[in-house]
Design an enzyme around this catalytic site. Sequence first.
Site, PDB file in Angstrom:
ATOM      1  N   GLN A  56      -3.271 -18.943  23.660  1.00 13.02           N
ATOM      2  CA  GLN A  56      -4.032 -18.493  22.501  1.00 13.02           C
ATOM      3  C   GLN A  56      -4.529 -19.656  21.648  1.00 13.02           C
ATOM      4  OE1 GLN A  56      -1.109 -14.714  21.900  1.00 13.02           O
ATOM      5  NE2 GLN A  56      -2.286 -15.279  20.105  1.00 13.02           N
TER       6      GLN A  56
ATOM      7  N   GLY B  21       4.401  -8.701   6.748  1.00 15.83           N
ATOM      8  CA  GLY B  21       3.457  -7.993   7.604  1.00 15.83           C
ATOM      9  C   GLY B  21       4.083  -7.613   8.929  1.00 15.83           C
ATOM     10  N   HIS B  22       4.745  -8.574   9.573  1.00 16.16           N
ATOM     11  CA  HIS B  22       5.440  -8.289  10.825  1.00 16.16           C
ATOM     12  C   HIS B  22       6.543  -7.247  10.607  1.00 16.16           C
ATOM     13  CE1 HIS B  22       4.181 -12.606  11.661  1.00 16.16           C
ATOM     14  NE2 HIS B  22       3.624 -11.942  12.659  1.00 16.16           N
TER      15      HIS B  22
ATOM     16  N   GLY C  66      -1.043  -5.217  13.568  1.00 10.01           N
ATOM     17  CA  GLY C  66      -1.580  -5.158  12.218  1.00 10.01           C
ATOM     18  C   GLY C  66      -3.096  -5.199  12.200  1.00 10.01           C
ATOM     19  N   GLU C  67      -3.684  -4.487  11.249  1.00 13.65           N
ATOM     20  CA  GLU C  67      -5.134  -4.521  11.086  1.00 13.65           C
ATOM     21  C   GLU C  67      -5.613  -5.866  10.546  1.00 13.65           C
ATOM     22  OE1 GLU C  67      -6.278  -1.232   8.644  1.00 13.65           O
ATOM     23  OE2 GLU C  67      -6.188   0.203  10.317  1.00 13.65           O
ATOM     24  N   LYS C  68      -4.712  -6.696  10.068  1.00  8.79           N
ATOM     25  CA  LYS C  68      -5.111  -8.021   9.593  1.00  8.79           C
ATOM     26  C   LYS C  68      -5.824  -8.790  10.709  1.00  8.79           C
ATOM     27  CE  LYS C  68      -4.191 -12.553   8.664  1.00  8.79           C
ATOM     28  NZ  LYS C  68      -3.932 -13.695   9.564  1.00  8.79           N
TER      29      LYS C  68
ATOM     30  N   MET D 153       4.444 -13.829  17.479  1.00  7.41           N
ATOM     31  CA  MET D 153       4.703 -15.217  17.838  1.00  7.41           C
ATOM     32  C   MET D 153       5.757 -15.807  16.907  1.00  7.41           C
ATOM     33  SD  MET D 153       1.241 -16.934  19.338  1.00  7.41           S
ATOM     34  CE  MET D 153       0.394 -17.180  17.792  1.00  7.41           C
TER      35      MET D 153
ATOM     36  N   SER E 236       0.259 -14.083   6.528  1.00  9.01           N
ATOM     37  CA  SER E 236       0.061 -14.714   7.829  1.00  9.01           C
ATOM     38  C   SER E 236       1.093 -15.815   7.995  1.00  9.01           C
ATOM     39  CB  SER E 236      -1.351 -15.318   7.924  1.00  9.01           C
ATOM     40  OG  SER E 236      -1.481 -16.131   9.078  1.00  9.01           O
ATOM     41  N   SER E 237       1.533 -16.019   9.232  1.00  9.24           N
ATOM     42  CA  SER E 237       2.453 -17.115   9.500  1.00  9.24           C
ATOM     43  C   SER E 237       1.826 -18.456   9.149  1.00  9.24           C
ATOM     44  CB  SER E 237       2.865 -17.097  10.979  1.00  9.24           C
ATOM     45  OG  SER E 237       3.472 -15.870  11.309  1.00  9.24           O
TER      46      SER E 237
END
Length: 280
Positions: free
Chosen positions: A63, A38-39, A149-151, A32, A187-188
């Site tokens: 979402q 992470g991305h 991601g596993e996050k 998004m 995280s964003s």
Amino acid sequence: MTAPIVRSLDALRDLTRTWRLAGDTVGVVPTMGALHQGHLSLARAAREACDRVVVTIFVNPKQFNNPDDLENYPRTENEDALKLAPIGVDAIYVPDGDTMYPSGFATNVSVEGLTNMLCGAARPGHFDGVATIVTKLFLQTQADKAFFGEKDYQQLQVVTRLAADLDIPIEVVGCPTIREEDGLAMSSRNLLLSDRSRIKAPLLAEVMDDVASALREGQRMSDLAPRAEARLLAGGFNSVDYFEVRDGADLSMLDQTKPNARLFAAAWLAGVRLIDNIAV
């Protein structure tokens, strides 16, 4: 050099058709936007595994349960393209709302069983929105592999299940959570934290690590969870949505650890909902 930004479905399909005719494999990284390391780690994994890589950017309204959350979600398309440039992705797909949800759109993809707990319990309909948009992106890109991601571990399980259940010919690849130096999962949403709140945020990962250690020593989650939640609240968090240990395969609730057990948590800090999970 930044990758071309593709905004129409026809243009995307022209690209992927050309790649497929050349015998290239295609990887997709659905996002998004508001990209962080992470991305970018997902894009690198896709770059290593596939001949061609498409990163998608679409802030999916289905979402979000809270209109304010949707409105405040960071939108940083130009910065995202610059961050992806050194990785050498082949295209950035940025469809608009009319492309993804045209007039008369009436289809919803729902995955039962994996979505009625954890983030699904606190955010009704959230995973229907995830499953619907991911299904569309899989079909639009016709990718061979998709990288998540596993996050967002529950999301990873939902996406894996929908691809299997719907016979979508794609391999879903889970990639490790990327963390800041102080342990906070990237995280964003971290961009929404004030400087003061950002200092408090790593407490979530710290508490989770301590609980995981206690579980490995044989302690029970029913004893550990209340103390963990109290510690988070004392450390400045406003509330805790959940703090649980579950089976990593079917997400069933556990009280003691077992092979493949994972610890899951979601907590609010100054109006920002932080989530995390770790293997026990």
